[in-house]
Design a protein around this motif. Structure first.
Motif, short mmCIF file in Angstrom:
data_model
loop_
_atom_site.label_atom_id
_atom_site.label_comp_id
_atom_site.label_asym_id
_atom_site.label_seq_id
_atom_site.Cartn_x
_atom_site.Cartn_y
_atom_site.Cartn_z
N ALA A 15 17.59 7.46 1.14
CA ALA A 15 17.32 7.20 -0.34
C ALA A 15 16.67 5.55 -0.41
O ALA A 15 16.31 4.71 -0.92
N ARG A 16 17.34 4.37 0.14
CA ARG A 16 16.53 2.98 0.51
C ARG A 16 15.12 3.01 1.34
O ARG A 16 14.55 2.09 0.43
N LEU A 17 14.85 3.67 1.98
CA LEU A 17 13.10 3.97 2.26
C LEU A 17 12.48 4.24 0.66
O LEU A 17 11.38 4.22 0.39
N ASP A 74 5.35 -1.41 11.49
CA ASP A 74 4.80 -2.11 13.27
C ASP A 74 4.98 -3.61 12.45
O ASP A 74 5.03 -4.52 13.67
N PHE A 75 4.81 -4.12 11.13
CA PHE A 75 5.30 -5.44 10.88
C PHE A 75 6.41 -5.33 10.10
O PHE A 75 6.83 -6.65 10.33
N ASP A 76 7.13 -4.32 9.44
CA ASP A 76 8.19 -4.50 8.83
C ASP A 76 9.90 -5.54 9.61
O ASP A 76 9.98 -6.63 8.88
N GLY A 77 9.30 -5.01 10.48
CA GLY A 77 10.28 -5.28 11.67
C GLY A 77 10.57 -7.36 11.85
O GLY A 77 11.49 -7.76 12.49
N HIS A 78 9.04 -8.21 11.71
CA HIS A 78 8.99 -9.17 11.79
C HIS A 78 8.47 -10.35 10.51
O HIS A 78 8.79 -11.26 10.77
N VAL A 79 8.48 -9.05 9.61
CA VAL A 79 9.82 -10.03 8.59
C VAL A 79 11.18 -10.57 8.03
O VAL A 79 11.60 -9.12 7.90
N GLU A 80 10.92 -11.48 7.16
CA GLU A 80 12.47 -11.20 7.43
C GLU A 80 13.15 -10.62 5.90
O GLU A 80 13.96 -9.98 6.07
N ARG A 81 11.77 -10.39 4.98
CA ARG A 81 12.51 -9.75 4.14
C ARG A 81 12.66 -8.14 4.53
O ARG A 81 13.40 -7.11 3.67
N THR A 82 12.17 -7.70 5.45
CA THR A 82 11.93 -6.06 5.56
C THR A 82 11.93 -6.07 6.45
O THR A 82 12.29 -4.21 7.62
N ARG A 83 13.03 -5.93 7.43
CA ARG A 83 13.55 -6.12 8.98
C ARG A 83 14.16 -4.96 8.96
O ARG A 83 14.56 -4.62 9.93
N ARG A 85 14.64 -2.61 6.87
CA ARG A 85 14.17 -0.99 6.87
C ARG A 85 14.29 0.25 7.03
O ARG A 85 14.23 -0.48 8.29
N PRO A 86 14.35 2.00 6.54
CA PRO A 86 15.11 2.31 8.18
C PRO A 86 14.37 2.06 8.99
O PRO A 86 14.21 2.91 9.55
N LEU A 87 12.45 3.05 8.36
CA LEU A 87 11.88 2.84 9.84
C LEU A 87 11.68 2.04 10.43
O LEU A 87 11.41 2.05 11.71
N ALA A 88 12.25 0.49 9.76
CA ALA A 88 11.77 -1.03 10.95
C ALA A 88 12.73 -0.77 11.71
O ALA A 88 12.71 -0.66 13.45
N THR A 89 14.01 -0.20 11.55
CA THR A 89 15.26 0.34 12.01
C THR A 89 15.89 1.08 13.07
O THR A 89 16.23 1.40 14.28
N GLY A 90 14.82 2.37 12.98
CA GLY A 90 15.02 3.25 13.77
C GLY A 90 15.62 4.36 12.81
O GLY A 90 15.87 5.42 13.84
N MET A 91 16.20 4.73 11.91
CA MET A 91 17.48 5.12 11.22
C MET A 91 16.67 6.42 10.65
O MET A 91 17.13 7.07 9.84
N VAL A 92 15.39 6.11 10.02
CA VAL A 92 14.24 6.94 9.91
C VAL A 92 13.41 7.24 10.69
O VAL A 92 12.52 6.42 11.07
N SER A 93 12.73 8.54 10.48
CA SER A 93 11.62 9.10 11.85
C SER A 93 10.36 9.06 10.88
O SER A 93 10.45 8.89 10.25
N THR A 94 9.63 8.79 11.92
CA THR A 94 8.10 8.30 10.92
C THR A 94 7.34 10.24 10.09
O THR A 94 7.27 10.08 9.60
N ARG A 95 8.02 11.52 11.50
CA ARG A 95 7.75 12.15 10.71
C ARG A 95 8.47 12.18 9.33
O ARG A 95 8.53 12.82 9.02
N GLU A 96 9.79 12.38 9.73
CA GLU A 96 10.80 11.76 8.80
C GLU A 96 9.84 11.53 7.60
O GLU A 96 10.21 12.36 5.87
#
Length: 293
Positions: A15-17, A74-83, A85-96
């Motif tokens: 849902a957050r994604l 590969d960028f969101d983890g380096h941005v304050e506002r997006t770090r 997000r589920p893909l940046a934290t690994g809570m959702v995989s790229t395949r998913e």
């Protein structure tokens, strides 16, 4: 981490994604679509077409958000506002993420199957635009212009659904939406400018530089000027133009929020564009009601 989580546990991350918790993007996509449907139908559009486009707007915006996070993983983890997000934290995989984006796009396509063939053909560039926009931030100086085409493609599709053709005023409205998107997404990009400069992402806020505020206001003026010309060409009444004047006043308010380039003010201005789009639609709706009175 994602492999050991149950599906039910992942639903909040999906849902957050999809940005279900942040409807502003859906609204910015919905307003120009509604303008087109009301213009084409000269009043209330057929209910089934309205429902299809409203639901389709939500689905395609959600799919676009998923693709955006996939492209920026590969960028969101380096941005304050997006770090977070589920893909940046690994809570959702790229395949998913890819499966989710594909599933949402498929649902949107199934929705429009009852409509005419022109709408179906137009859905192909619409899908391409939605899927490719996130990658344009690597090479386009003003990717917000590309976003405006992607976010506004509901305009020609709306006209096609009602009229079976796409008249010239539909393309003029799409161009107006491009200028609007550059305006509001530059405000959004002004929030992320320090981080974007650090990681090498391109944006209009970086391209415009010290002329960013002036560029935003000029884009608002171009958008409203084009919509005024569309109104003249379509023979709209005074209510349409009053709606545009209210929208212009809202744009003036946005100037007060962004002129100092305060990050909180710029983000507030971006979110406030919902009311600008609503003002334009309100003028159109009232104009149609007065015509039928």
């Amino acid at each position: 981490m994602t492999e050991t989580m149950r599906f039910s546990d992942k639903l909040p991350h999906y849902a957050r994604l999809m940005r279900i918790d942040k409807p502003i993007g859906t609204l910015l996509l919905l307003w120009p679509t509604l303008w087109a449907l009301w213009f084409a139908a000269e009043g209330w559009p057929p209910l089934h077409i309205l429902v299809i486009f409203v639901i389709g707007t939500f689905l395609m915006r959600s799919a676009g958000c998923v693709m955006n996070d996939y492209a920026d993983r590969d960028f969101d983890g380096h941005v304050e506002r997006t770090r977070e997000r589920p893909l940046a934290t690994g809570m959702v995989s790229t395949r998913e993420a890819l499966l989710l984006a594909g599933g949402l796009s498929l649902l949107a396509f199934l929705l429009i199957l009852p409509l005419n063939s022109l709408v179906l053909w137009l859905s192909l560039p619409a899908l391409f635009l939605a899927a490719s926009y996130p990658f344009t931030k690597r090479f386009l100086a003003i990717p917000q212009g590309y976003l405006g085409i992607a976010f506004g493609f509901g305009i020609p599709m709306g006209f096609a659904a009602i009229l079976g053709e796409v008249p010239a005023i539909a393309w003029a409205m799409l161009l107006a939406n491009v200028f609007w998107a550059i305006a509001y997404d530059t405000e959004y990009a002004m929030v992320d400018r320090p981080d974007d400069l650090k990681i090498g992402i391109k944006s209009s806020a970086i391209t415009f530089g010290r002329f960013d505020v002036a560029a935003v206001m000029l884009c608002y003026a171009a958008m409203l000027g084009l919509l005024a010309a569309v109104g003249v060409a379509a023979g709209r009444g005074p209510a349409w133009f009053i709606g545009l004047l209210v929208a212009a006043a809202i744009a003036g308010y946005h100037y007060t929020l962004i002129r100092d380039r305060d990050r909180a003010g710029c983000f507030k201005a971006f979110r406030h564009n919902n009311w600008l789009g609503a003002a334009v639609f309100a003028g159109l709706l009232i104009d149609d009601l007065l015509r039928r009175a």
